[in-house]
Design a protein around this motif. Structure first.
Motif, PDB file in Angstrom:
ATOM      1  N   GLY A  44       2.619   4.705  14.093  1.00 41.44           N
ATOM      2  CA  GLY A  44       2.230   3.018  14.130  1.00 41.44           C
ATOM      3  C   GLY A  44       1.074   2.823  13.378  1.00 41.44           C
ATOM      4  N   ASP A  45       0.062   3.936  13.209  1.00 45.85           N
ATOM      5  CA  ASP A  45      -1.077   3.825  13.464  1.00 45.85           C
ATOM      6  C   ASP A  45      -2.440   4.542  12.208  1.00 45.85           C
ATOM      7  OD1 ASP A  45      -4.095   3.131  14.036  1.00 45.85           O
ATOM      8  OD2 ASP A  45      -4.401   4.177  16.170  1.00 45.85           O
ATOM      9  N   VAL A  46      -3.198   4.283  12.255  1.00 42.51           N
ATOM     10  CA  VAL A  46      -4.207   5.277  10.247  1.00 42.51           C
ATOM     11  C   VAL A  46      -4.024   6.718  11.158  1.00 42.51           C
ATOM     12  CG1 VAL A  46      -6.366   5.159   9.142  1.00 42.51           C
ATOM     13  CG2 VAL A  46      -5.255   2.583  10.329  1.00 42.51           C
ATOM     14  N   VAL A  47      -3.461   6.851   9.306  1.00 38.27           N
ATOM     15  CA  VAL A  47      -3.219   8.494   9.511  1.00 38.27           C
ATOM     16  C   VAL A  47      -4.571   8.833   8.750  1.00 38.27           C
ATOM     17  CG1 VAL A  47      -1.463   9.012  10.415  1.00 38.27           C
ATOM     18  CG2 VAL A  47      -2.005   8.790   7.668  1.00 38.27           C
ATOM     19  N   ASP A  48      -4.669  10.121   8.150  1.00 42.21           N
ATOM     20  CA  ASP A  48      -5.840  10.629   7.433  1.00 42.21           C
ATOM     21  C   ASP A  48      -5.284  11.582   6.394  1.00 42.21           C
ATOM     22  OD1 ASP A  48      -8.356   9.891   9.017  1.00 42.21           O
ATOM     23  OD2 ASP A  48      -7.339  11.436  10.219  1.00 42.21           O
ATOM     24  N   GLY A  49      -4.042  11.815   6.634  1.00 44.07           N
ATOM     25  CA  GLY A  49      -3.818  12.428   5.668  1.00 44.07           C
ATOM     26  C   GLY A  49      -1.643  12.860   5.920  1.00 44.07           C
ATOM     27  N   ALA A  50      -1.703  12.674   4.635  1.00 41.71           N
ATOM     28  CA  ALA A  50       0.678  13.022   4.483  1.00 41.71           C
ATOM     29  C   ALA A  50       0.685  14.058   3.792  1.00 41.71           C
ATOM     30  CB  ALA A  50       1.342  11.470   3.940  1.00 41.71           C
ATOM     31  N   ILE A  51       2.336  14.496   4.611  1.00 40.00           N
ATOM     32  CA  ILE A  51       2.519  16.041   3.864  1.00 40.00           C
ATOM     33  C   ILE A  51       4.011  15.497   3.604  1.00 40.00           C
ATOM     34  CG2 ILE A  51       3.763  17.738   4.512  1.00 40.00           C
ATOM     35  CD1 ILE A  51       1.098  18.527   5.989  1.00 40.00           C
ATOM     36  N   VAL A  52       4.876  15.412   2.438  1.00 40.59           N
ATOM     37  CA  VAL A  52       6.211  15.098   2.139  1.00 40.59           C
ATOM     38  C   VAL A  52       7.129  15.967   1.454  1.00 40.59           C
ATOM     39  CG1 VAL A  52       7.404  13.626   0.495  1.00 40.59           C
ATOM     40  CG2 VAL A  52       5.343  12.622   1.375  1.00 40.59           C
ATOM     41  N   TRP A  53       8.322  16.776   2.553  1.00 41.70           N
ATOM     42  CA  TRP A  53       9.323  18.181   1.779  1.00 41.70           C
ATOM     43  C   TRP A  53       9.292  16.807   0.641  1.00 41.70           C
ATOM     44  CZ3 TRP A  53       6.761  22.486   3.515  1.00 41.70           C
ATOM     45  CH2 TRP A  53       6.422  22.584   4.390  1.00 41.70           C
ATOM     46  N   TRP A  54      10.150  17.480  -0.162  1.00 44.67           N
ATOM     47  CA  TRP A  54      10.724  17.205  -1.075  1.00 44.67           C
ATOM     48  C   TRP A  54      12.034  17.889  -1.957  1.00 44.67           C
ATOM     49  CZ3 TRP A  54      12.713  12.184  -0.968  1.00 44.67           C
ATOM     50  CH2 TRP A  54      13.515  11.561  -1.962  1.00 44.67           C
ATOM     51  N   ARG A  55      13.207  17.836  -2.293  1.00 45.98           N
ATOM     52  CA  ARG A  55      14.054  18.908  -2.735  1.00 45.98           C
ATOM     53  C   ARG A  55      14.620  17.807  -3.475  1.00 45.98           C
ATOM     54  NH1 ARG A  55      13.193  17.989   2.580  1.00 45.98           N
ATOM     55  NH2 ARG A  55      12.235  20.203   3.645  1.00 45.98           N
ATOM     56  N   ALA A  71       4.110   6.257   2.515  1.00 47.89           N
ATOM     57  CA  ALA A  71       3.165   7.251   3.329  1.00 47.89           C
ATOM     58  C   ALA A  71       2.001   5.880   2.874  1.00 47.89           C
ATOM     59  CB  ALA A  71       3.317   8.519   2.227  1.00 47.89           C
ATOM     60  N   LEU A  72       1.718   4.867   1.829  1.00 49.78           N
ATOM     61  CA  LEU A  72       0.336   4.575   1.768  1.00 49.78           C
ATOM     62  C   LEU A  72       0.253   3.598   2.758  1.00 49.78           C
ATOM     63  CD1 LEU A  72       0.139   4.721  -1.536  1.00 49.78           C
ATOM     64  CD2 LEU A  72      -1.013   5.857  -0.452  1.00 49.78           C
ATOM     65  N   THR A  73       1.185   3.094   4.094  1.00 52.22           N
ATOM     66  CA  THR A  73       1.327   2.465   4.393  1.00 52.22           C
ATOM     67  C   THR A  73      -0.239   2.355   6.183  1.00 52.22           C
ATOM     68  OG1 THR A  73       3.699   1.261   3.841  1.00 52.22           O
ATOM     69  CG2 THR A  73       2.592   0.803   6.258  1.00 52.22           C
ATOM     70  N   ASN A  74      -0.177   3.608   6.399  1.00 51.30           N
ATOM     71  CA  ASN A  74      -0.682   3.987   6.968  1.00 51.30           C
ATOM     72  C   ASN A  74      -1.281   4.321   6.556  1.00 51.30           C
ATOM     73  OD1 ASN A  74       1.386   2.447   8.595  1.00 51.30           O
ATOM     74  ND2 ASN A  74       1.783   4.668  10.234  1.00 51.30           N
ATOM     75  N   LEU A  75      -1.786   4.898   5.596  1.00 55.98           N
ATOM     76  CA  LEU A  75      -3.320   6.072   5.054  1.00 55.98           C
ATOM     77  C   LEU A  75      -4.156   5.611   5.080  1.00 55.98           C
ATOM     78  CD1 LEU A  75      -3.511   8.849   4.023  1.00 55.98           C
ATOM     79  CD2 LEU A  75      -3.522   8.664   2.048  1.00 55.98           C
ATOM     80  N   ASP A  76      -5.057   5.286   5.911  1.00 54.45           N
ATOM     81  CA  ASP A  76      -6.764   5.280   5.615  1.00 54.45           C
ATOM     82  C   ASP A  76      -7.179   6.049   4.374  1.00 54.45           C
ATOM     83  OD1 ASP A  76      -9.083   3.881   6.327  1.00 54.45           O
ATOM     84  OD2 ASP A  76     -10.235   6.071   8.009  1.00 54.45           O
ATOM     85  N   ASP A  77      -8.588   4.831   4.119  1.00 54.67           N
ATOM     86  CA  ASP A  77      -9.388   4.865   2.350  1.00 54.67           C
ATOM     87  C   ASP A  77      -9.436   6.717   2.542  1.00 54.67           C
ATOM     88  OD1 ASP A  77      -8.423   2.712   1.752  1.00 54.67           O
ATOM     89  OD2 ASP A  77     -10.117   1.532   2.738  1.00 54.67           O
ATOM     90  N   GLY A  78      -9.405   6.885   1.108  1.00 57.64           N
ATOM     91  CA  GLY A  78      -9.388   8.302   0.560  1.00 57.64           C
ATOM     92  C   GLY A  78      -8.865   9.384   1.430  1.00 57.64           C
ATOM     93  N   THR A 126      -3.939  11.966  -4.319  1.00 58.21           N
ATOM     94  CA  THR A 126      -4.592  10.863  -3.830  1.00 58.21           C
ATOM     95  C   THR A 126      -4.747   8.906  -4.751  1.00 58.21           C
ATOM     96  OG1 THR A 126      -6.258  11.507  -5.666  1.00 58.21           O
ATOM     97  CG2 THR A 126      -6.529  11.949  -3.761  1.00 58.21           C
ATOM     98  N   ALA A 127      -5.039   8.015  -4.112  1.00 61.78           N
ATOM     99  CA  ALA A 127      -4.883   6.640  -4.024  1.00 61.78           C
ATOM    100  C   ALA A 127      -5.955   6.355  -4.435  1.00 61.78           C
ATOM    101  CB  ALA A 127      -4.711   6.498  -2.601  1.00 61.78           C
ATOM    102  N   ARG A 128      -6.374   5.361  -4.856  1.00 62.81           N
ATOM    103  CA  ARG A 128      -8.144   4.593  -5.167  1.00 62.81           C
ATOM    104  C   ARG A 128      -7.853   4.132  -4.125  1.00 62.81           C
ATOM    105  NH1 ARG A 128      -5.199   4.230 -10.419  1.00 62.81           N
ATOM    106  NH2 ARG A 128      -6.792   5.475 -12.142  1.00 62.81           N
ATOM    107  N   PRO A 129      -9.110   3.861  -3.515  1.00 62.63           N
ATOM    108  CA  PRO A 129      -9.804   2.486  -1.910  1.00 62.63           C
ATOM    109  C   PRO A 129      -9.433   1.731  -2.062  1.00 62.63           C
ATOM    110  CG  PRO A 129     -11.518   4.042  -3.022  1.00 62.63           C
ATOM    111  CD  PRO A 129     -10.390   4.145  -4.525  1.00 62.63           C
ATOM    112  N   ARG A 130      -8.825   1.326  -1.261  1.00 63.98           N
ATOM    113  CA  ARG A 130      -8.213   0.236  -1.319  1.00 63.98           C
ATOM    114  C   ARG A 130      -9.577  -1.827  -1.561  1.00 63.98           C
ATOM    115  NH1 ARG A 130      -5.345   1.194   3.195  1.00 63.98           N
ATOM    116  NH2 ARG A 130      -3.119   2.116   2.269  1.00 63.98           N
ATOM    117  N   THR A 131     -11.040  -0.822  -1.428  1.00 63.01           N
ATOM    118  CA  THR A 131     -12.010  -2.036  -1.434  1.00 63.01           C
ATOM    119  C   THR A 131     -12.579  -1.487  -2.462  1.00 63.01           C
ATOM    120  OG1 THR A 131     -13.128  -1.063   0.034  1.00 63.01           O
ATOM    121  CG2 THR A 131     -11.879  -2.169   0.919  1.00 63.01           C
ATOM    122  N   ARG A 132     -13.323  -2.055  -3.279  1.00 66.38           N
ATOM    123  CA  ARG A 132     -14.527  -1.536  -4.341  1.00 66.38           C
ATOM    124  C   ARG A 132     -15.735  -2.670  -4.425  1.00 66.38           C
ATOM    125  NH1 ARG A 132     -11.674   0.460  -9.000  1.00 66.38           N
ATOM    126  NH2 ARG A 132      -9.379   1.021  -8.252  1.00 66.38           N
TER     127      ARG A 132
END
Length: 132
Positions: A44-55, A71-78, A126-132
């Motif tokens: 439930g906290d912020v993460v720096d990255g994510a791995i998705v195993w998809w088949r 996966a984006l829900t907890n992902l930190d900017d960058g 990668t995602a675009r930063p949430r703030t501009r």
């Protein structure tokens, strides 16, 4: 193989859809590189990255675009997301175009692809930063 993924010491990486066929050496490599165990989808906290195993069979239970949004829900900017798919001709293989299409729907874009083990290929998102 984990060293080329772009994760750094001290980062927290969330993992989705890990199963018995996931590459244990790759998982252990990410943990060694970051100095942290991979955290599960309920983290439930912020993460720096994510791995998705998809088949291919995972598409029967859900939608990759929805999973990427989760996966984006907890992902930190960058932060970055790696989607690992079975290589062509391996059981459960998925076309790279399917991952790229799901990424676009989720507001992500693919930046690179790599062989990450004998049975798995990875697509870096990668995602675009949430703030501009």
């Amino acid at each position: 193989m984990a060293q080329g993924l772009g994760f750094a010491q001290g980062q927290v990486v969330q993992e989705f859809y890990a199963d018995e066929d996931s590459d244990e050496a790759l998982r252990a490599g990410v943990e060694a590189q970051t100095g942290h165990e991979l955290v599960d989808p309920e983290y439930g906290d912020v993460v720096d990255g994510a791995i998705v195993w998809w088949r291919a069979e995972d598409a029967e239970d859900g939608d990759l675009a929805d999973l990427l949004v989760d996966a984006l829900t907890n992902l930190d900017d960058g932060g970055l997301i790696w989607v690992f798919i079975p290589k062509p001709s391996r059981p459960g293989s998925v076309p790279v175009a399917d991952v790229e299409d799901a990424a676009k729907v989720a507001g992500l874009h693919s930046t690179s692809a790599a062989s990450v083990g004998p049975d798995w290929a990875g697509i870096r998102l990668t995602a675009r930063p949430r703030t501009r």
